[in-house]
Structure formats: C-alpha cells, structure tokens
Scaffold this motif. Structure first.
Motif, PDB file in Angstrom:
ATOM      1  N   VAL A  95       8.012 -32.134 -40.806  1.00  0.00           N
ATOM      2  CA  VAL A  95       6.600 -32.163 -41.202  1.00  0.00           C
ATOM      3  C   VAL A  95       6.466 -32.052 -42.722  1.00  0.00           C
ATOM      4  O   VAL A  95       5.642 -32.740 -43.345  1.00  0.00           O
ATOM      5  N   SER A  96       7.293 -31.213 -43.341  1.00  0.00           N
ATOM      6  CA  SER A  96       7.267 -31.076 -44.803  1.00  0.00           C
ATOM      7  C   SER A  96       7.740 -32.357 -45.478  1.00  0.00           C
ATOM      8  O   SER A  96       7.230 -32.742 -46.541  1.00  0.00           O
ATOM      9  N   VAL A 116       0.295 -26.815 -41.298  1.00  0.00           N
ATOM     10  CA  VAL A 116       1.280 -26.375 -40.308  1.00  0.00           C
ATOM     11  C   VAL A 116       2.263 -25.386 -40.937  1.00  0.00           C
ATOM     12  O   VAL A 116       2.543 -24.317 -40.388  1.00  0.00           O
ATOM     13  N   SER A 117       2.788 -25.719 -42.117  1.00  0.00           N
ATOM     14  CA  SER A 117       3.742 -24.822 -42.785  1.00  0.00           C
ATOM     15  C   SER A 117       3.093 -23.485 -43.143  1.00  0.00           C
ATOM     16  O   SER A 117       3.689 -22.421 -42.975  1.00  0.00           O
ATOM     17  N   CYS A 125      10.582 -28.047 -47.416  1.00  0.00           N
ATOM     18  CA  CYS A 125      11.452 -28.667 -46.410  1.00  0.00           C
ATOM     19  C   CYS A 125      12.856 -28.066 -46.462  1.00  0.00           C
ATOM     20  O   CYS A 125      13.443 -27.722 -45.432  1.00  0.00           O
ATOM     21  N   CYS A 168      -2.294 -36.780 -43.858  1.00  0.00           N
ATOM     22  CA  CYS A 168      -0.895 -36.418 -43.557  1.00  0.00           C
ATOM     23  C   CYS A 168      -0.480 -35.192 -44.369  1.00  0.00           C
ATOM     24  O   CYS A 168       0.210 -34.296 -43.871  1.00  0.00           O
ATOM     25  N   VAL A 196      -1.998 -32.061 -42.846  1.00  0.00           N
ATOM     26  CA  VAL A 196      -1.240 -31.632 -41.674  1.00  0.00           C
ATOM     27  C   VAL A 196       0.022 -30.899 -42.097  1.00  0.00           C
ATOM     28  O   VAL A 196       0.345 -29.811 -41.595  1.00  0.00           O
ATOM     29  N   SER A 197       0.757 -31.481 -43.032  1.00  0.00           N
ATOM     30  CA  SER A 197       2.014 -30.889 -43.492  1.00  0.00           C
ATOM     31  C   SER A 197       1.808 -29.491 -44.066  1.00  0.00           C
ATOM     32  O   SER A 197       2.497 -28.540 -43.702  1.00  0.00           O
ATOM     33  N   ALA A 200      -4.364 -29.106 -37.072  1.00  0.00           N
ATOM     34  CA  ALA A 200      -2.979 -28.741 -37.395  1.00  0.00           C
ATOM     35  C   ALA A 200      -2.763 -27.240 -37.233  1.00  0.00           C
ATOM     36  O   ALA A 200      -1.704 -26.799 -36.764  1.00  0.00           O
ATOM     37  N   LEU A 205       7.282 -35.311 -44.284  1.00  0.00           N
ATOM     38  CA  LEU A 205       6.118 -36.190 -44.182  1.00  0.00           C
ATOM     39  C   LEU A 205       5.162 -35.935 -45.344  1.00  0.00           C
ATOM     40  O   LEU A 205       4.624 -36.882 -45.946  1.00  0.00           O
ATOM     41  N   LEU A 209       9.499 -28.229 -38.597  1.00  0.00           N
ATOM     42  CA  LEU A 209       8.780 -27.907 -39.833  1.00  0.00           C
ATOM     43  C   LEU A 209       9.371 -28.647 -41.024  1.00  0.00           C
ATOM     44  O   LEU A 209       8.643 -29.063 -41.936  1.00  0.00           O
TER      45      LEU A 209
END
Length: 401
Positions: free
Chosen positions: A365-366, A215-216, A271, A208, A211-212, A339, A368, A362
C-alpha cells in the motif's frame, strides 16, 4: 458502541458529500457556520437524551455530519488569501494545532474521568467560535470566481485595513472589469472532478495517496496502542507529540523538495519500515528482535507517515480550482474514511496469520502511495487553478520524475 461508530461514519460520509458541494456553491463562511452549529447541536442532543439510545445516536449522527468541514472551511479561506509560498505554512499551523489538540484530549479525559463532563467541556469551548463567526471573512477568491466582484472588493478592503494598508484603485478596477470573464461555469458538482482525462488522473492519483497514507496511519496508531503496557492516556499523548516535529519537518521538505518528492520519499521510507517490521517476526536478523528496536521503528514510522499525511492534505487543497476545491476535499475525506475502516482488518490479518503478512500488505500500500505521488503534478509555488478549464489542463505540461 460499535453501532454508534458505524452510524456516525455514515453521517460523516453523507456530510462530506453535502458540504463539499455546499461550500463550493454557497461559500466557505456559511459552510463553516452551519458545520459548527450542527456539531454543537448534535452534541447537545446526545447529552440531553443520553437515556434514549435512539435520540443519543441521532445526536451523534448530527454531530458527525459536519465533523470535518468546520475546520476545512477555515483552512480553505486561509489558503485562498495566501501567496503560493505561504500555503505550506497554513497547512503546517493547522495540522500542528490538531496534533496539540490530540495531545490535550486524553489528558483532559484522564483528569475528568466522566464522558458527559468531557463532552460538555469540549462542546462549550466551541460556542465562542460560533458566536463570533460573523466576524470571519468570506474568501475573496471564491467571491471573484463566483461573479461577486463588489463583495470581493469589500473583503479585500477589510483585509487591507487590518494590515494597515489600502486597496489600490487599479486593483479594484481590474476586479470589476475582469469579473465578466470568470465564473461563467454552471454550478459544479463532484462529477466534474473526472471531467477530463488529466483531471481524472489527478483525482485518481491523489485518492490512491489518501488510501496509502490513511491505512498506514491508522494501523500505526492501533498497533502502537495495543502494544502499550503503560498508561493508555499518556501513550496516546506521546504518539500525538511525535507528529509536531514531523509537521515542521514536512513544511520544510515540501518547500525544498516539492510536494511530489516529499510525498514519494516519505511513502517509500514508510514502505521500507513496514518491511523491516515484517522481518522481525521471521527472525532473519536477531538484532531486530530487540524491544527498543521495535519502539524506535514505530516512532520513526509514525514520523514518516505524518509527513506523508501533511503533504496529501496540502496537495488535496492545491490540485482543484476554487469552485471545486471543497468538493475535492470532501471526496478525499470519503475515501480516507473508507481506508480507515479497512485498516483494522489488516491488523487483524497480522494477528491471525503473522505480522509479516500485514507488513507485506502495508508495504504494498505504501508503494502504491510512492507511485501515485511521483505521477501527480508538482504544485509548489505555483498559481492555483482558478477555473475548471485550468484544472483540466493542470499537469499536462511535462514534469521530471
């Protein structure tokens, strides 16, 4: 070009699965040598057969197959011969070197202005590393865990000799006498990463976090590039330079705050920054629409994301036992690649429906990543798990949130 990138990604994914198992089963050194050999061979095929699309793509796939593991195999050897207090320094030097490489890459291409010349130069410079790869040591920790005590002792003697020291006889006797109590596990595979409730939770949480962070990072990289009206080569260089002080800061933070809190804090801060970027489009606060404000937020955001990226790389190496460490890293690479493939579509959603929509995604996701980091076990200054049983219990002890 899109098809070439897609085929290369497929090759990278298959390579991650293969080399994760291969490095844990046959050692870090052969994994490094084979990875580097395939990388050079694939590039050479692409250069020689550039007139043929089929052969060119084949070369790209061969080069992509080991693309992450030449570097990771060496990193694992460094981590496994280092004390717990120096593990973060190893990760720092590796990532800083990568950032400097990213700085030089666009400048080199800007100077050469020809993809073939660029590919030749960047391939030829790998040859000395392959030629002298026989001088690289095998991880003594991997040798000991895999019931090779005599080879382990030879490597430790070599390390001691280089450092003007000697290996104590008591240490040799201890390695020989305890070798029968370790390495009794059958060959392990990626499924063992989920072989107990605790280990499965640790694996899921770090995925997880992968992924976070990925993606960022990819969205930040793409969005910065598309907004640049200047020289794209220099723009890429400035972006990479931002990462260098971020790595130094991350190395200090993981020692002061620990891996969990550093990762959680950077994910939480990221985030907030994504939310602020979304508010800019909604005109909630007029001062946020100033051009320099967006630039500052972008720079600070890249800085924060780089800290999170540093931390997940370190955690990914520390959470797993020696015989599963490279498999764990390969799984992280696969999920990170997936991701990265999704990230451009999040940016597209922002273009289509408004930046506040992509910023909301986003931000979620952050968030997460923040939650995943908080529930991961702390690894700072702790002994790495050596066996599957130790990894299956690692993190069961109560830890403060």
């Amino acid at each position: 070009m899109d098809n070439v990138l897609a085929y290369s990604k497929i090759g990278e994914t298959i390579g991650s699965l293969f080399f994760g198992w291969f490095g844990d089963t046959y050692g870090r050194k052969p994994s490094y040598i084979i990875s580097l050999s395939l990388l050079i061979t694939g590039r050479a095929i692409s250069l020689i057969t550039s007139h043929s699309y089929t052969f060119f793509v084949t070369g790209c796939i061969i080069a992509a197959f080991p693309s992450t593991f030449a570097l990771q195999s060496i990193s694992l050897i460094s981590i496994e011969i280092s004390s717990p207090k120096r593990r973060s320094q190893i990760a720092k030097y590796r990532l800083i070197a990568s950032s400097f490489g990213m700085c030089l890459m666009p400048l080199l291409y800007w100077w050469l202005r020809d993809w073939k010349t660029f590919l030749i130069v960047t391939t030829v410079t790998q040859l000395p590393y392959l030629i002298f790869s026989w001088k690289i040591i095998e991880s003594p920790e991997w040798l000991w865990v895999n019931k090779k005590p005599k080879k382990c002792i030879r490597q430790l003697r070599h390390i001691a000799r280089v450092n003007n020291a000697s290996l104590e006889k008591d240490t040799e006797n201890k390695i020989l006498s305890e070798s029968h109590t370790t390495g009794n596990e059958e060959a392990l595979g990626p499924l063992e990463l989920f072989s107990s409730r605790r280990l499965a939770i640790n694996t899921f949480l770090q995925l997880c976090l992968w992924v976070s962070v990925t993606v960022s990072y990819i969205v930040s990289l793409l969005s910065s590039g598309e907004k640049s009206d200047g020289n794209p080569f220099l723009e890429f260089t400035w972006q990479a330079l931002i990462e260098v002080p971020a790595h130094f800061s991350a190395a200090w933070l993981v020692e002061q705050l620990g891996r969990r809190y550093t990762s959680a804090a950077s994910s939480g801060f990221t985030c907030i920054l994504w939310m602020i970027l979304g508010l800019r489009e909604l005109d909630v606060f007029s001062w946020l629409n100033q051009g320099y404000i967006g630039t500052i937020i972008g720079i600070v955001n890249r800085f924060s994301i780089t800290i999170a990226y540093y931390t997940i790389n370190l955690l990914n190496m520390e959470l797993y036992p020696t015989r599963l460490r490279q498999s764990g890293m390969s799984l992280g690479n696969i999920v990170s690649g997936g991701a990265a493939a999704v990230a451009p579509y999040i940016l597209y959603v922002g273009h289509r429906h408004g930046v506040y929509v992509s910023s909301g995604i986003l931000g979620a996701v952050s968030l997460l990543g923040l939650l995943a980091a908080l529930f991961l076990p702390e690894t700072s200054n702790m002994e790495l798990p050596e066996t599957l049983e130790e990894a299956q219990q690692f993190g069961n002890q109560p830890q403060e949130l």
